[in-house]
Every structure is written in C-alpha cells, then in structure tokens.
Write a protein that holds these residues in place. Structure first.
Motif, short mmCIF file in Angstrom:
data_model
loop_
_atom_site.label_atom_id
_atom_site.label_comp_id
_atom_site.label_asym_id
_atom_site.label_seq_id
_atom_site.Cartn_x
_atom_site.Cartn_y
_atom_site.Cartn_z
N HIS A 47 1.05 -1.10 0.13
CA HIS A 47 0.08 -0.38 0.06
C HIS A 47 0.71 1.35 -0.09
CE1 HIS A 47 -2.97 -2.93 1.60
NE2 HIS A 47 -3.59 -1.95 0.77
N SER A 48 2.39 1.25 -0.26
CA SER A 48 3.32 2.66 0.28
C SER A 48 3.35 2.87 -1.16
CB SER A 48 4.38 1.91 0.80
OG SER A 48 4.62 1.24 2.01
N MET A 49 3.47 4.16 -1.09
CA MET A 49 3.63 5.18 -2.77
C MET A 49 4.82 4.47 -3.30
SD MET A 49 1.50 8.19 -1.63
CE MET A 49 2.75 9.07 -0.54
N ASP A 50 5.86 4.52 -2.31
CA ASP A 50 7.30 4.32 -3.61
C ASP A 50 7.87 3.92 -1.79
OD1 ASP A 50 7.93 6.40 -1.25
OD2 ASP A 50 7.97 7.71 -3.60
N ALA A 51 9.21 3.25 -2.28
CA ALA A 51 10.37 2.69 -1.58
C ALA A 51 10.75 3.78 0.28
CB ALA A 51 12.37 2.19 -1.50
N LYS A 52 10.21 4.60 -0.48
CA LYS A 52 11.10 5.72 0.61
C LYS A 52 9.49 5.67 1.99
CE LYS A 52 12.83 10.29 2.31
NZ LYS A 52 12.95 11.66 1.82
N LEU A 55 6.67 4.24 6.95
CA LEU A 55 5.81 3.25 7.85
C LEU A 55 6.05 2.43 8.79
CD1 LEU A 55 3.32 3.98 4.44
CD2 LEU A 55 3.44 5.29 6.59
N LEU A 56 6.87 1.26 8.17
CA LEU A 56 7.74 -0.02 8.57
C LEU A 56 8.33 0.64 9.38
CD1 LEU A 56 8.68 -2.30 6.13
CD2 LEU A 56 7.11 -2.13 6.94
N ALA A 57 9.28 2.06 9.62
CA ALA A 57 10.03 2.64 10.55
C ALA A 57 8.88 3.13 11.93
CB ALA A 57 10.93 3.23 10.45
N MET A 58 7.35 3.40 11.45
CA MET A 58 6.44 4.19 12.27
C MET A 58 6.15 2.92 13.13
SD MET A 58 4.63 6.93 10.44
CE MET A 58 3.49 5.95 11.03
#
Length: 69
Positions: free
Chosen positions: A39-44, A49-52
């Motif tokens: 569901h992410s827009m791009d790698a960054k 989001l994963l870090a959060m």
C-alpha cells in the motif's frame, strides 16, 4: 473412573509454547510488513511506514518465503 491430571507447566512445555508464539509473531509481522509494502507509494514511503510500526523490511520477505503460506 480415571481422571486426567494436569501436571502444570514444565520447562519443555514452556519452551515449546514460546517457540510457537515467536513463530506466530514472525508470521504476523511479516504479513503486516507485506501489507504496508503493498500500500506504499514508493520505497521511501514504505520504509517510513514500516519504521513507524516498528517493522523491518526483511520481515516482508519472510512472509512470502516458500512453505510459509
């Protein structure tokens, strides 16, 4: 009449339960990381989001490893 007597937790039972719990958590975390990645827009965005969520990118790979489905 015979009765079944629970002997309570033994070190072996506790170790098996912990191992099963860790395996379950690994799978859930991996699936969560995979869902975020999808569901992410791009790698960054994905990394942020994963870090959060306190998840690791490698966990998304573990979720799709052969034999894990």
């Amino acid at each position: 009449m015979t009765t079944v007597r629970d002997t309570g937790p033994t070190p072996a039972r506790v170790a098996r339960a912990r191992a099963a719990h860790e395996e379950h958590l690994e799978r859930v975390r991996g699936l969560a990381a995979r869902t975020v990645a999808g569901h992410s827009m791009d790698a960054k965005d994905c990394q942020h989001l994963l870090a959060m969520l306190g998840l690791d990118v490698r966990e998304s790979d573990a979720a799709v490893a052969p034999g894990r489905d």
